[in-house]
Write a protein that holds these residues in place. Structure first.
Motif, short mmCIF file in Angstrom:
data_model
loop_
_atom_site.label_atom_id
_atom_site.label_comp_id
_atom_site.label_asym_id
_atom_site.label_seq_id
_atom_site.Cartn_x
_atom_site.Cartn_y
_atom_site.Cartn_z
N VAL A 164 0.86 -1.17 0.00
CA VAL A 164 0.00 0.00 0.00
C VAL A 164 0.90 1.22 0.00
CG1 VAL A 164 -1.71 1.30 1.34
CG2 VAL A 164 -1.83 -1.20 1.24
N ASP A 165 0.60 2.17 -0.89
CA ASP A 165 1.35 3.43 -0.98
C ASP A 165 0.33 4.55 -1.05
OD1 ASP A 165 3.15 5.46 -1.33
OD2 ASP A 165 3.77 4.86 -3.35
N GLY A 166 -0.03 5.09 0.12
CA GLY A 166 -1.07 6.12 0.16
C GLY A 166 -2.40 5.55 -0.26
N ASP A 167 -2.96 6.09 -1.36
CA ASP A 167 -4.24 5.61 -1.86
C ASP A 167 -4.08 4.64 -3.02
OD1 ASP A 167 -5.77 6.98 -0.01
OD2 ASP A 167 -5.90 8.79 -1.25
N ALA A 168 -2.89 4.06 -3.16
CA ALA A 168 -2.63 3.08 -4.23
C ALA A 168 -2.20 1.75 -3.60
CB ALA A 168 -1.55 3.59 -5.17
N ILE A 169 -2.50 0.69 -4.32
CA ILE A 169 -2.09 -0.65 -3.91
C ILE A 169 -1.61 -1.37 -5.18
CG2 ILE A 169 -4.42 -1.64 -4.14
CD1 ILE A 169 -3.79 -3.38 -1.66
N ALA A 170 -0.56 -2.16 -5.06
CA ALA A 170 -0.05 -2.89 -6.22
C ALA A 170 0.74 -4.09 -5.73
CB ALA A 170 0.84 -1.99 -7.08
N GLY A 171 0.82 -5.11 -6.60
CA GLY A 171 1.58 -6.30 -6.25
C GLY A 171 1.38 -7.40 -7.24
N GLU A 172 1.47 -8.63 -6.75
CA GLU A 172 1.38 -9.83 -7.57
C GLU A 172 0.24 -10.72 -7.07
OE1 GLU A 172 3.46 -10.89 -10.23
OE2 GLU A 172 4.20 -8.82 -10.17
N MET A 173 -0.38 -11.38 -8.03
CA MET A 173 -1.45 -12.33 -7.73
C MET A 173 -0.97 -13.70 -8.21
SD MET A 173 -5.26 -12.47 -9.44
CE MET A 173 -4.56 -12.61 -11.08
N GLY A 174 -0.77 -14.62 -7.28
CA GLY A 174 -0.37 -15.98 -7.63
C GLY A 174 -1.59 -16.81 -7.99
N VAL A 175 -1.51 -17.50 -9.12
CA VAL A 175 -2.63 -18.28 -9.61
C VAL A 175 -2.20 -19.74 -9.76
CG1 VAL A 175 -4.48 -18.37 -11.32
CG2 VAL A 175 -3.34 -16.22 -10.88
N GLY A 176 -1.63 -20.28 -8.70
CA GLY A 176 -1.25 -21.69 -8.68
C GLY A 176 -0.37 -22.07 -9.85
N PHE A 177 -0.79 -23.10 -10.58
CA PHE A 177 0.00 -23.65 -11.68
C PHE A 177 0.18 -22.67 -12.85
CE2 PHE A 177 -4.39 -24.63 -12.58
CZ PHE A 177 -4.52 -24.40 -13.95
N MET A 178 -0.61 -21.59 -12.89
CA MET A 178 -0.51 -20.64 -14.00
C MET A 178 0.52 -19.54 -13.75
SD MET A 178 -4.35 -20.28 -15.50
CE MET A 178 -5.27 -20.17 -13.98
N GLY A 179 1.12 -19.50 -12.57
CA GLY A 179 2.13 -18.49 -12.29
C GLY A 179 1.57 -17.28 -11.56
N SER A 180 2.26 -16.14 -11.70
CA SER A 180 1.87 -14.90 -11.02
C SER A 180 1.64 -13.80 -12.04
CB SER A 180 2.96 -14.46 -10.04
OG SER A 180 3.09 -15.39 -9.00
N PHE A 181 0.72 -12.91 -11.69
CA PHE A 181 0.36 -11.81 -12.56
C PHE A 181 0.20 -10.54 -11.73
CE2 PHE A 181 -1.30 -15.81 -14.14
CZ PHE A 181 -0.69 -15.88 -15.38
N PRO A 182 0.47 -9.39 -12.32
CA PRO A 182 0.39 -8.15 -11.55
C PRO A 182 -1.05 -7.69 -11.29
CG PRO A 182 1.06 -7.68 -13.81
CD PRO A 182 0.97 -9.18 -13.68
N PHE A 183 -1.21 -6.96 -10.18
CA PHE A 183 -2.46 -6.26 -9.93
C PHE A 183 -2.11 -4.86 -9.43
CE2 PHE A 183 -1.72 -7.58 -5.57
CZ PHE A 183 -2.24 -6.53 -4.81
#
Length: 98
Positions: A74-93
């Motif tokens: 969390v950075d102020g009013d923003a949020i960002a990171g990675e979403m892990g989807v098991g066998f499909m890997g990780s994707f940004p959010f």
């Protein structure tokens, strides 16, 4: 900055961008709340908060049954990171306070 409140996030997935809303509450190092997307809502679980670092999991059923594992900052009013989807890997959010 507190993670508490409502958020609108966009997840970049192999099937295109997917939008979701979050309602989050922190208490000590524990994060609770719900995540909603495409008319479905689920309680988050295994949620943690450590300073600006957040993590949680949510089970979804559409487009297929999966457990999504989020890690972000969390950075102020923003949020960002990675979403892990098991066998499909990780994707940004990324998202902003609603």
């Amino acid at each position: 900055m507190s993670v508490d409140g409502n958020w609108k996030i966009t997840m970049s997935t192999p099937m295109g961008d997917r939008d979701a809303t979050l309602a989050l509450t922190s208490a000590g190092g524990t994060l609770t709340g719900s995540q909603s997307a495409e008319g479905n809502s689920a309680e988050i679980f295994e949620g943690t908060v450590n300073g600006n670092d957040v993590a949680w999991k949510v089970d979804i059923t559409s487009p297929m049954p999966l457990t999504l594992a989020f890690t972000g900052k969390v950075d102020g009013d923003a949020i960002a990171g990675e979403m892990g989807v098991g066998f499909m890997g990780s994707f940004p959010f990324k998202g902003n306070r609603a």
